[in-house]
Design a protein around this motif. Structure first.
Motif, PDB file in Angstrom:
ATOM      1  N   LEU A   1      44.283  32.980  55.650  1.00 22.29           N
ATOM      2  CA  LEU A   1      44.841  33.555  56.887  1.00 22.29           C
ATOM      3  C   LEU A   1      44.060  34.798  57.305  1.00 22.29           C
ATOM      4  O   LEU A   1      43.786  35.018  58.482  1.00 22.29           O
ATOM      5  CB  LEU A   1      46.314  33.925  56.678  1.00 22.29           C
ATOM      6  CG  LEU A   1      47.296  32.748  56.675  1.00 22.29           C
ATOM      7  CD1 LEU A   1      48.664  33.186  56.182  1.00 22.29           C
ATOM      8  CD2 LEU A   1      47.396  32.148  58.081  1.00 22.29           C
ATOM      9  N   LYS A   2      43.704  35.603  56.323  1.00 21.13           N
ATOM     10  CA  LYS A   2      43.032  36.879  56.621  1.00 21.13           C
ATOM     11  C   LYS A   2      41.560  36.667  57.007  1.00 21.13           C
ATOM     12  O   LYS A   2      41.086  37.249  57.976  1.00 21.13           O
ATOM     13  CB  LYS A   2      43.126  37.764  55.365  1.00 21.13           C
ATOM     14  CG  LYS A   2      42.611  39.163  55.537  1.00 21.13           C
ATOM     15  CD  LYS A   2      43.096  40.072  54.407  1.00 21.13           C
ATOM     16  CE  LYS A   2      42.010  41.065  54.096  1.00 21.13           C
ATOM     17  NZ  LYS A   2      41.560  41.065  52.723  1.00 21.13           N
TER      18      LYS A   2
ATOM     19  N   ILE B   1      36.679  33.993  46.233  1.00 18.81           N
ATOM     20  CA  ILE B   1      37.239  33.395  47.445  1.00 18.81           C
ATOM     21  C   ILE B   1      37.510  34.466  48.503  1.00 18.81           C
ATOM     22  O   ILE B   1      37.424  34.206  49.709  1.00 18.81           O
ATOM     23  CB  ILE B   1      38.517  32.578  47.093  1.00 18.81           C
ATOM     24  CG1 ILE B   1      38.112  31.354  46.271  1.00 18.81           C
ATOM     25  CG2 ILE B   1      39.268  32.133  48.340  1.00 18.81           C
ATOM     26  CD1 ILE B   1      39.256  30.521  45.755  1.00 18.81           C
ATOM     27  N   ALA B   2      37.795  35.667  48.039  1.00 17.54           N
ATOM     28  CA  ALA B   2      38.062  36.778  48.978  1.00 17.54           C
ATOM     29  C   ALA B   2      36.840  37.074  49.844  1.00 17.54           C
ATOM     30  O   ALA B   2      36.960  37.695  50.903  1.00 17.54           O
ATOM     31  CB  ALA B   2      38.474  38.024  48.199  1.00 17.54           C
TER      32      ALA B   2
ATOM     33  N   GLN C   1      41.647  27.499  30.544  1.00 20.55           N
ATOM     34  CA  GLN C   1      42.526  27.677  31.705  1.00 20.55           C
ATOM     35  C   GLN C   1      41.673  28.076  32.911  1.00 20.55           C
ATOM     36  O   GLN C   1      40.489  28.349  32.773  1.00 20.55           O
ATOM     37  CB  GLN C   1      43.557  28.787  31.436  1.00 20.55           C
ATOM     38  CG  GLN C   1      44.389  28.594  30.186  1.00 20.55           C
ATOM     39  CD  GLN C   1      45.191  27.303  30.206  1.00 20.55           C
ATOM     40  OE1 GLN C   1      45.579  26.808  31.259  1.00 20.55           O
ATOM     41  NE2 GLN C   1      45.403  26.726  29.035  1.00 20.55           N
ATOM     42  N   VAL C   2      42.329  28.156  34.078  1.00 21.95           N
ATOM     43  CA  VAL C   2      41.606  28.603  35.271  1.00 21.95           C
ATOM     44  C   VAL C   2      41.435  30.115  35.188  1.00 21.95           C
ATOM     45  O   VAL C   2      42.390  30.835  34.887  1.00 21.95           O
ATOM     46  CB  VAL C   2      42.395  28.256  36.558  1.00 21.95           C
ATOM     47  CG1 VAL C   2      41.595  28.654  37.793  1.00 21.95           C
ATOM     48  CG2 VAL C   2      42.743  26.780  36.604  1.00 21.95           C
ATOM     49  N   ASP C   3      40.234  30.577  35.466  1.00 22.59           N
ATOM     50  CA  ASP C   3      39.996  32.018  35.531  1.00 22.59           C
ATOM     51  C   ASP C   3      40.345  32.456  36.960  1.00 22.59           C
ATOM     52  O   ASP C   3      39.479  32.590  37.827  1.00 22.59           O
ATOM     53  CB  ASP C   3      38.519  32.314  35.201  1.00 22.59           C
ATOM     54  CG  ASP C   3      38.249  33.806  35.119  1.00 22.59           C
ATOM     55  OD1 ASP C   3      39.107  34.599  35.584  1.00 22.59           O
ATOM     56  OD2 ASP C   3      37.182  34.174  34.602  1.00 22.59           O
ATOM     57  N   GLU C   4      41.646  32.656  37.182  1.00 22.24           N
ATOM     58  CA  GLU C   4      42.114  32.876  38.565  1.00 22.24           C
ATOM     59  C   GLU C   4      41.615  34.197  39.139  1.00 22.24           C
ATOM     60  O   GLU C   4      41.346  34.292  40.338  1.00 22.24           O
ATOM     61  CB  GLU C   4      43.643  32.798  38.619  1.00 22.24           C
ATOM     62  CG  GLU C   4      44.133  31.377  38.391  1.00 22.24           C
ATOM     63  CD  GLU C   4      45.629  31.195  38.580  1.00 22.24           C
ATOM     64  OE1 GLU C   4      46.361  32.199  38.694  1.00 22.24           O
ATOM     65  OE2 GLU C   4      46.064  30.023  38.601  1.00 22.24           O
ATOM     66  N   GLU C   5      41.486  35.188  38.271  1.00 24.57           N
ATOM     67  CA  GLU C   5      41.056  36.501  38.776  1.00 24.57           C
ATOM     68  C   GLU C   5      39.643  36.402  39.364  1.00 24.57           C
ATOM     69  O   GLU C   5      39.401  36.804  40.505  1.00 24.57           O
ATOM     70  CB  GLU C   5      41.097  37.497  37.621  1.00 24.57           C
ATOM     71  CG  GLU C   5      41.287  38.925  38.082  1.00 24.57           C
ATOM     72  CD  GLU C   5      41.267  39.868  36.891  1.00 24.57           C
ATOM     73  OE1 GLU C   5      42.007  39.614  35.923  1.00 24.57           O
ATOM     74  OE2 GLU C   5      40.477  40.832  36.953  1.00 24.57           O
ATOM     75  N   ALA C   6      38.739  35.804  38.579  1.00 22.94           N
ATOM     76  CA  ALA C   6      37.350  35.669  39.043  1.00 22.94           C
ATOM     77  C   ALA C   6      37.285  34.750  40.262  1.00 22.94           C
ATOM     78  O   ALA C   6      36.533  34.990  41.218  1.00 22.94           O
ATOM     79  CB  ALA C   6      36.483  35.116  37.922  1.00 22.94           C
ATOM     80  N   MET C   7      38.096  33.704  40.236  1.00 28.89           N
ATOM     81  CA  MET C   7      38.104  32.743  41.345  1.00 28.89           C
ATOM     82  C   MET C   7      38.536  33.439  42.637  1.00 28.89           C
ATOM     83  O   MET C   7      37.866  33.329  43.677  1.00 28.89           O
ATOM     84  CB  MET C   7      39.071  31.608  40.999  1.00 28.89           C
ATOM     85  CG  MET C   7      39.302  30.644  42.118  1.00 28.89           C
ATOM     86  SD  MET C   7      40.548  29.412  41.643  1.00 28.89           S
ATOM     87  CE  MET C   7      40.689  28.512  43.158  1.00 28.89           C
ATOM     88  N   LEU C   8      39.621  34.181  42.563  1.00 29.95           N
ATOM     89  CA  LEU C   8      40.152  34.813  43.782  1.00 29.95           C
ATOM     90  C   LEU C   8      39.209  35.901  44.289  1.00 29.95           C
ATOM     91  O   LEU C   8      39.079  36.110  45.504  1.00 29.95           O
ATOM     92  CB  LEU C   8      41.554  35.374  43.526  1.00 29.95           C
ATOM     93  CG  LEU C   8      42.629  34.294  43.322  1.00 29.95           C
ATOM     94  CD1 LEU C   8      43.941  34.894  42.831  1.00 29.95           C
ATOM     95  CD2 LEU C   8      42.860  33.496  44.613  1.00 29.95           C
TER      96      LEU C   8
END
Ligand SMILES: Cc1ncc(COP(=O)(O)O)c(C=O)c1O
Length: 394
Positions: free
Chosen positions: A199-200, A163-164, A153-160
Motif C-alpha cells: 500500500l505504501k 521488500i520495503a 524457517q522464513v527469515d522474515e526480518e531480512a525478507m521484509l
C-alpha cells in the motif's frame, strides 16, 4: 534447421522418477516428484471427482469450442472459492488456464505488456519453474531472502527489509501457502506487513496458490492471501487444481486479476484473451468442468472437502511421526522443523552426497537440494527412512 541445438539436459526431478521406476529393490522409497500419495503409494482419483465425471458424461451434449476464457461456470466458481466476501471480489476477473503453469505464464505476459521493465521478485529458493517462466515472458527476475537454512524457517526480518525497498516497477511473487520447495510458511503478521508495504510503496503482489487445503485447511491456507487481497488495489493470482482436486493431468488452473477498478480488470482480461489466442487459444475443458461440477453441488463439495481434509490430516500426521522418530533416533530436537513446515514439502538441507548415498545404499529417492515430498511416505516406512538418513550422517 536444428543442427546447432544443444543436447537437451535431463529434467532433474523427472529423471529421478525414471531411475526410481527402474530400481528393482522392493524396499525403495520415492520422496521426489511433487504428487500426493496415499498410504499405499497411489495418487488416487478423488471420489468427488469420479462422481462429477459420471454426472458430466451423462449430461454431455457437445465438444464444440468454448471460448478464450474457458468455462464460465468454472471461472465464477474459482472466484467464489478464492475471493468470496473479499473487497477485491467486485474488481476481479478470472480466466481458466492450462494449470497454474499456464496462469503464471499468461500473467507474466500480461505484466510484460503493461510494464515491460518490471522486475519480478522471487523467494530464494522458489518453485523451480518460476524463474524460467518469468524470463520467458521477457521479465527481469531478482530474489528476496526467504529461507534460513539453519533455522529451516522464513527469515522474515531480512525478507521484509528487502521488500520495503520495492516500488511501482516491482512485482512481488508470493507462494499462497505450503511453500515449494521449503515448506516454511509466512506468518500472518508477515502477510500484514507485506500488505502495508504494498500500500505504501506501490509494488504489485502476485500470488501463486498451488496447494490450497494441503496445509491447515481450505480457509486457513488463504488467510494471508485474503488479508492482502482485501486491502491492496491490484493483485495477480495464479491458482492450481492439480493438487487440491488431484487433477494433475487435466491441466486445470485459473488466472485472476484484481484491478483498481472493474474496468481495469476487464481491460486486463482483454489482454489475456489476446495472449491466450496467440499461444494455446483455449484451455482444455474437462478438468475445469469437473471442478465447476464439484464446487456448484453442495453434495459433491462436501465430499471433496472431506477428502481434502483427510489428505491434509495424513500429511500432518506423517510430519509429526517423522519428527518424533528423528528426535527419538537422533536423541535431539533438530528435526522438529518437520512439524512446523506445511504441505507436501520440507527442505532438509541434506547435501548432494547425502542424497546420493541414500539412493545408492538405501533405495531412498530425494531430489538434489534435499527437498523431501512428505506425502510420498507410508507411515510404516518412517523408521527405516530415519535410520538410513542418520546412517549417511545427516
Ligand atoms: C508453487 C507451484 N506453482 C505452480 C505449480 C504448477 O501447477 P500446475 O500443475 O497447475 O501447472 C506447481 C506445481 O508443482 C507449484 O508447486
Amino acid at each position: 534447421m536444428f543442427e546447432d541445438l544443444p543436447i537437451a539436459k535431463d529434467d532433474p526431478i523427472l529423471s529421478l522418477g525414471i531411475a526410481y521406476k527402474a530400481d528393482p529393490r522392493d524396499n525403495k522409497i520415492d520422496l521426489g516428484i511433487g504428487v500426493y500419495r496415499n498410504e499405499h503409494g497411489q495418487t488416487p482419483v478423488m471420489q468427488a471427482v469420479t462422481a462429477a465425471q459420471n454426472r458430466l458424461l451423462a449430461q454431455q451434449t457437445t465438444q464444440a469450442y468454448i471460448g478464450l476464457a474457458g468455462n464460465a461456470e468454472y471461472n465464477q466458481a474459482m472466484l467464489d472459492l478464492l475471493l468470496t466476501g473479499n473487497a477485491a471480489y467486485s474488481r476481479s476477473i478470472a480466466m481458466q488456464t492450462p494449470g497454474a503453469s499456464g496462469a503464471l505464464r499468461l500473467l507474466a505476459d500480461l505484466i510484460a505488456s503493461a510494464k515491460p521493465n518490471a522486475t519480478v521478485w522471487l523467494s530464494n529458493p522458489s518453485y523451480v519453474n518460476h524463474q524460467p517462466i518469468m524470463q520467458a515472458a521477457g521479465l527481469k527476475v531478482a530474489f528476496y531472502t526467504y529461507f534460513n537454512p539453519a533455522s529451516k524457517q522464513v527469515d522474515e526480518e531480512a525478507m521484509l527489509e528487502q521488500i520495503a525497498k520495492l516500488g511501482p516497477n516491482d512485482v512481488l511473487l508470493l507462494h499462497g501457502c505450503c511453500h515449494n520447495p521449503t515448506g516454511a510458511e509466512l506468518s500472518f503478521t508477515a502477510w500484514q506487513s507485506i500488505t502495508e508495504l504494498a500500500l505504501k510503496n506501490g509494488f504489485l503482489p502476485f500470488v501463486d496458490l498451488a496447494y490450497q487445503g494441503f496445509g491447515q485447511g481450505l480457509e486457513e491456507d488463504i488467510k494471508g492471501l485474503s488479508h492482502l487481497a482485501n486491502r491492496v488495489p491490484e493483485l495477480l493470482l495464479a491458482s492450481s487444481n492439480s493438487k487440491s482436486f488431484g487433477l494433475y493431468r487435466e491441466r486445470s488452473g485459473v488466472a485472476i486479476v484484481v484491478g483498481e477498478t472493474l474496468q481495469q480488470a476487464t481491460n486486463a482480461r482483454g489482454k489475456l484473451f489476446e495472449l491466450a489466442r496467440r499461444s494455446y487459444t483455449m484451455p482444455p475443458n474437462w478438468g475445469a468442468s469437473i471442478v465447476a461440477e464439484i464446487l456448484n453441488s453442495s453434495e459433491l463439495r462436501a465430499q471433496w472437502e472431506n477428502e481434502l481434509n483427510q489428505m491434509g490430516l495424513r500429511m500432518r500426521s506423517l510430519r509429526k511421526n517423522l519428527a518424533d522418530e528423528f528426535n527419538l533416533q537422533s536423541n535431539s530436537e533438530r528435526f522438529s522443523y518437520f512439524t512446523q513446515h506445511q504441505g507436501m514439502f520440507s527442505l532438509t538441507g541434506f547435501s548432494h552426497q547425502h542424497t546420493e548415498q541414500l539412493r545408492e545404499q538405501h533405495a531412498i529417492y530425494i531430489v538434489g537440494g534435499g527437498r523431501i515430498n512428505i506425502a510420498g511416505l507410508a507411515q510404516q516406512q518412517i523408521p527405516r527412512l530415519v535410520e538410513a538418513c542418520l546412517a549417511v550422517g545427516v
